[in-house]
Scaffold this active site. Sequence first.
Site, PDB file in Angstrom:
ATOM      1  N   ASP A 130       0.883  -1.155   0.000  1.00  0.00           N
ATOM      2  CA  ASP A 130       0.000   0.000   0.000  1.00  0.00           C
ATOM      3  C   ASP A 130       0.927   1.212   0.000  1.00  0.00           C
ATOM      4  O   ASP A 130       1.537   1.526   1.022  1.00  0.00           O
ATOM      5  CB  ASP A 130      -0.919   0.000   1.222  1.00  0.00           C
ATOM      6  CG  ASP A 130      -1.877   1.179   1.217  1.00  0.00           C
ATOM      7  OD1 ASP A 130      -2.337   1.570   0.121  1.00  0.00           O
ATOM      8  OD2 ASP A 130      -2.164   1.713   2.297  1.00  0.00           O
ATOM      9  N   GLU A 149      -0.963  -1.086  -5.337  1.00  0.00           N
ATOM     10  CA  GLU A 149      -2.180  -0.370  -5.700  1.00  0.00           C
ATOM     11  C   GLU A 149      -1.915   0.632  -6.813  1.00  0.00           C
ATOM     12  O   GLU A 149      -0.930   1.373  -6.790  1.00  0.00           O
ATOM     13  CB  GLU A 149      -2.740   0.371  -4.482  1.00  0.00           C
ATOM     14  CG  GLU A 149      -4.047   1.063  -4.741  1.00  0.00           C
ATOM     15  CD  GLU A 149      -4.624   1.743  -3.508  1.00  0.00           C
ATOM     16  OE1 GLU A 149      -5.669   2.400  -3.662  1.00  0.00           O
ATOM     17  OE2 GLU A 149      -4.046   1.629  -2.422  1.00  0.00           O
ATOM     18  N   ASP A 186      -2.779   0.712   6.710  1.00  0.00           N
ATOM     19  CA  ASP A 186      -1.979   0.521   5.499  1.00  0.00           C
ATOM     20  C   ASP A 186      -1.440  -0.912   5.420  1.00  0.00           C
ATOM     21  O   ASP A 186      -1.297  -1.465   4.326  1.00  0.00           O
ATOM     22  CB  ASP A 186      -0.812   1.517   5.472  1.00  0.00           C
ATOM     23  CG  ASP A 186      -1.266   2.932   5.739  1.00  0.00           C
ATOM     24  OD1 ASP A 186      -1.366   3.706   4.779  1.00  0.00           O
ATOM     25  OD2 ASP A 186      -1.536   3.259   6.912  1.00  0.00           O
TER      26      ASP A 186
END
Length: 177
Positions: free
Chosen positions: A7, A67, A140
């Site tokens: 992340d 991501e 996260d």
Amino acid sequence: MKILGIDPGYAIVGYGIIEYSGGFYKASEYGAITTDADMPFPMRLQHIYNDLTAVIIRNDPDEMAIEKLFFQNNQKTAIPVAEARGVILLAAQMSNIPIYEYTPLQVKSAVTGYGQAKKPQVMEMTRRLLKLEKVPKPDDTADALAMAICHAQSSGTRLRNLLNSQKTSSGIRREIK
């Protein structure tokens, strides 16, 4: 297969290593790389690179899932996050790790079966799939583990499709279930 989920960020980079085999997941290491707000930005990037490289060396992942970035809410942080993401991609590339990107919608769909799931639902399902006692913190970290789960599910599909499309030397198609 050992998958590194990321992340991305520059204050906090969530990471999670999962092992995926036979439809089962196991978290082997997870956490967050953090940088201090008062640290000069180039040093923050170096810290992210060094710490992530250490995670990669320790765990030797087969693939990395990260991501895809969308900046509809906070455009002020778009460039610094993109720069940190570049450093993260560089660490994986320098370690010869194949990189795969997923949207938040893809992650939600893979983890919960519903693309409009809320963050707490994704985090709880991640905890359940990995058989963890509690949802990893910071958020996260849980997001990075969800990213790795998403890749495990989609890579299994790609692998199955590839193997199913290959023909043996006798011309008979192999079916993988």
